[in-house]
Write an enzyme that holds these catalytic residues in place. Structure first.
Site, PDB file in Angstrom:
ATOM      1  N   GLY A 274     -53.458 -27.021 -15.107  1.00 20.18           N
ATOM      2  CA  GLY A 274     -53.809 -28.082 -14.164  1.00 20.18           C
ATOM      3  C   GLY A 274     -52.795 -29.209 -14.175  1.00 20.18           C
TER       4      GLY A 274
ATOM      5  N   GLY B 293     -54.915 -28.897 -25.328  1.00 18.39           N
ATOM      6  CA  GLY B 293     -54.551 -28.250 -26.587  1.00 18.39           C
ATOM      7  C   GLY B 293     -55.098 -28.947 -27.805  1.00 18.39           C
TER       8      GLY B 293
ATOM      9  CB  THR C 296     -57.756 -22.963 -21.943  1.00 16.39           C
ATOM     10  OG1 THR C 296     -58.259 -24.286 -22.132  1.00 16.39           O
ATOM     11  CG2 THR C 296     -58.709 -21.976 -22.590  1.00 16.39           C
TER      12      THR C 296
ATOM     13  CD  GLU D 246     -57.200 -28.235 -12.543  1.00 11.92           C
ATOM     14  OE1 GLU D 246     -58.020 -29.129 -12.236  1.00 11.92           O
ATOM     15  OE2 GLU D 246     -57.188 -27.674 -13.660  1.00 11.92           O
TER      16      GLU D 246
ATOM     17  CB  THR E  60     -57.819 -34.313 -23.302  1.00 10.04           C
ATOM     18  OG1 THR E  60     -57.539 -33.797 -21.990  1.00 10.04           O
ATOM     19  CG2 THR E  60     -58.149 -35.792 -23.187  1.00 10.04           C
TER      20      THR E  60
END
Length: 296
Positions: A68, A13, A96, A276, A11
């Site tokens: 993360g 990018g 991100t 995280e 999931t």
């Protein structure tokens, strides 16, 4: 032929690795690096897979995702107690902020980074450790440090860095100091109210490339920045100063280097490790000098 294990977050990018995977595998295979893949399925999965890859004797481990995913892979590798040789780590930055990859000047173009791996260009790096967990770039505590793991992953996928700005504005309204006792090796004990504390292993933190300009990834030291109690207007001014690297001139900012420190609090303070959730205080932070090698 070398064997590599590519651990990727499907999931991250905006699902970029899903599209790049065939081309990445082809490029590595043509260079004599036989690469198998693992798509992560949830929290802790990347760490388990990285530990398994070390145990199975892979020559190379590659993490593809955000900070993360990288943190989990590092924890899986660094936790291999007693293992004399750890394979070098490759990093495809697809998250991100990608703080660590930015600090290491890792190429954004996948073709260029594949060539770095193929040419076996590696360097040793320090990693941090606190309460049995590891971090590669940043550790911290305080209300504002919570925003990175409070932003939903789907929102980050949709709007990227803007998701953090939105959450930051929301957190600003309830910003409050925390009582901390900081006992660092080589320094006097500090006790008082702090807005937050950050422990940097590189000069790129939360998208701020001048927040810890003196931090080096292989110097065997932790760079500590703490912000003493201030009001909202003063804190916003500090943020703008940090963008320019002028924040060390402000009396609210405490900065020092250390190899080991203990942070305690009478309150409930959560820890942020590489973006995280990383448990809570009390915490004993230490540096593991040149514990891993990365392709960079």
């Amino acid at each position: 032929m070398k064997r590599a294990r590519l651990i990727y977050n499907p999931t991250s990018g905006r699902e970029e690795m899903r599209r790049l995977l065939p081309d990445v595998l082809d490029r590595l295979d043509l260079a004599g690096i036989e690469t198998s893949c693992h798509a992560t399925t949830g929290e802790g999965d990347a760490a388990r897979e990285a530990a398994e890859a070390c145990a199975r004797g892979y020559d190379i481990i590659i993490a593809a995702g955000g900070d993360g995913t990288l943190n989990e892979v590092v924890n899986g590798m660094a936790g291999q107690a007693g293992k004399e040789f750890l394979p070098p780590l490759g990093i495809f930055p697809l998250g991100t902020t990608n703080d660590f990859a930015r600090a290491m000047k890792i190429p954004k173009r996948w073709e260029e980074y594949c060539d770095v791996v193929i040419e076996n260009k590696t360097r040793p790096i320090d990693i941090g450790k606190v309460n049995g967990r590891h971090f590669i770039n940043i550790a911290g505590g305080g209300s504002l440090t919570e925003l990175t793991y409070e932003v939903p992953s789907k929102l980050k996928t949709l709007i990227g860095q803007l998701a953090y700005y939105m959450k930051g504005i929301e957190k600003m309204a309830s910003l409050s100091p925390t009582q901390l006792i900081i006992n660092a090796e080589g320094h006097e004990v500090m006790e008082g109210e702090f807005m937050l504390f950050l422990i940097a292993n590189s000069n790129s933190v939360g998208g701020f490339e001048k927040l810890a300009p003196g931090a080096e990834i292989d110097d065997g030291m932790l760079d500590v920045i703490a912000v003493r109690k201030c009001n909202l207007a003063e804190f916003i001014r500090l943020v703008t100063m940090a963008l320019r690297g002028d924040h060390f001139n402000d009396p609210h900012v405490v900065y020092f280097k250390t190899r080991r420190m203990e942070v305690t609090s009478p309150g409930n303070v959560l820890l942020n490790l590489d973006g995280e959730l990383g448990g809570e205080l009390p915490g004993v932070f230490e540096i593991l000098p040149q514990h891993l090698r990365i392709f960079a």
